[in-house]
Design an enzyme around this catalytic site. Structure first.
Site, PDB file in Angstrom:
ATOM      1  CG  HIS A 125      -2.838   3.223  -7.517  1.00  0.00           C
ATOM      2  ND1 HIS A 125      -3.022   4.350  -6.742  1.00  0.00           N
ATOM      3  CD2 HIS A 125      -4.023   2.508  -7.436  1.00  0.00           C
ATOM      4  CE1 HIS A 125      -4.031   4.188  -5.770  1.00  0.00           C
ATOM      5  NE2 HIS A 125      -4.801   3.073  -6.425  1.00  0.00           N
ATOM      6  CD  GLU A 179      -4.736   5.929  -9.075  1.00  0.00           C
ATOM      7  OE1 GLU A 179      -4.963   5.083  -9.856  1.00  0.00           O
ATOM      8  OE2 GLU A 179      -5.417   6.251  -8.145  1.00  0.00           O
ATOM      9  NE  ARG A 222      -3.254  -4.658  -6.725  1.00  0.00           N
ATOM     10  CZ  ARG A 222      -3.744  -4.120  -5.706  1.00  0.00           C
ATOM     11  NH1 ARG A 222      -3.551  -2.852  -5.332  1.00  0.00           N
ATOM     12  NH2 ARG A 222      -4.861  -4.485  -5.347  1.00  0.00           N
ATOM     13  NE  ARG A 247      -3.900   0.570   0.874  1.00  0.00           N
ATOM     14  CZ  ARG A 247      -5.069   0.298   0.192  1.00  0.00           C
ATOM     15  NH1 ARG A 247      -5.468   1.215  -1.011  1.00  0.00           N
ATOM     16  NH2 ARG A 247      -5.867  -0.787   0.320  1.00  0.00           N
ATOM     17  CG  ASP A 306     -12.280   6.705  -6.726  1.00  0.00           C
ATOM     18  OD1 ASP A 306     -11.724   6.599  -7.693  1.00  0.00           O
ATOM     19  OD2 ASP A 306     -12.548   5.445  -6.163  1.00  0.00           O
TER      20      ASP A 306
END
EC number: 5.1.3.15
Length: 312
Positions: free
Chosen positions: A167, A271, A89, A66, A212
């Protein structure tokens, strides 16, 4: 025990995971974990950390890390049948000893080439052969560049389609003192409203609640202005039409187990992404997506940060 290469150092990171260390000077550095091909650190000439890493980040596969710069491939978010953000990832990448030549303007001597190919399990859930090559380059002025090249190596003649994002979690002094410039007047999909389409009305994006959003058909350059630190991050991108802006704010943060309750105050995700128009490759075709990050001192105008010099 660290192993030296001409352009990077291979060392052991948290929980014994292998990581690459890039150094441009005594304090300018970047770190990339082979787990996830994941950039976890980018420091400037003062040794200040520019990326945000969660205070509760878990460095134990198969849990993704994270913070830093996770790679979303071959799927962004839940836009498909795979696990959220795909599998790149949380796979172990390899150092690419013989990468094909990469045209570059950089005179950097500090870089590493990584490669990811599908595992047997990957082929069961996403039945396509590919080579994902990525160069991570720390430039002579401290800029960080990630260049991804994804090639369709299917032998059955089938094309494949994917979505993608870098990201990136930026470290900021105080999210309420930050503004993003370069996305004003653009259309976006609001992930908090079932991806309904809206047009950005503000002259800059500022933050006072959860956000978002997927901004569409974005410029190649975006600025993130940190008022308190008098610092501007400049995001330059190629091959990535969209830009996702995310901060979970307080309530959402408490639902994310590997994010500290107060972490949202000091992080912002902007991103570089290819989401609205997925990329399709026929066998033998290759896509390239490039992200360049730099951090520059901010100047002031009328009490506000003035990004005009940056965005020009």
């Amino acid at each position: 025990m660290a192993t030296e290469h001409p352009s990077f150092q291979l060392a052991k990171g948290i929980n014994g995971l292998d990581k690459i260390v890039l150094r441009e000077s005594r304090y300018r550095s970047a770190e990339v974990y082979l787990y996830g091909g994941h950039v976890t650190s980018w420091k400037n000439e003062n040794g200040e950390e520019l990326l945000y890493l969660s205070s509760k980040a878990i460095f134990k596969p198969p849990k993704p890390i994270r913070g830093g710069i996770p790679l979303c491939f071959p799927q962004f978010s839940n836009l498909g049948t795979l696990e959220s953000h795909g599998f790149a990832r949380n796979r172990i990448w390899e150092v690419d000893a013989c990468p094909p030549p990469l045209p570059t303007n950089s005179s950097s001597n500090s870089f590493v080439d990584l490669i990811l190919r599908p595992t047997e399990d990957d082929l069961k859930t996403w039945p396509h052969n590919f080579e994902f090559r990525m160069r991570v380059d720390l430039g002579s002025e401290g800029e960080l560049t990630l260049t991804s090249r994804i090639r369709n190596t299917n032998t059955d003649g089938k094309p494949f389609t994917f979505t993608f994002a870098y990201h990136t979690y930026f470290s900021v002094s105080d999210i309420s003192e930050v503004r993003v410039e370069g996305l004003e007047t653009l259309d976006y999909l609001d992930n908090l409203k079932n991806r309904e389409r809206f047009t950005e009305q503000g002259d800059a994006i500022t933050f006072e609640s959860e956000i978002d959003k997927i901004y569409l058909s974005t410029p190649t350059k975006i600025a993130i202005l940190d008022h308190e630190k008098k610092r501007t991050f400049v995001v330059r991108k190629d091959g990535l039409a969209d830009a996702v802006v995310w901060n979970p704010w307080d309530k959402r943060s408490k639902t994310i187990s590997d994010l500290g309750d107060e972490d949202y105050k000091h992080m912002l995700c902007v991103e570089a992404a290819a989401v609205e128009r997925p990329i399709t490759l026929k066998p033998g075709e290759e896509w390239k997506g490039r992200l360049e990050l730099s951090a520059v001192p901010s100047s002031y105008s009328s009490g506000q940060l003035d990004p005009k010099k940056v965005l020009q």
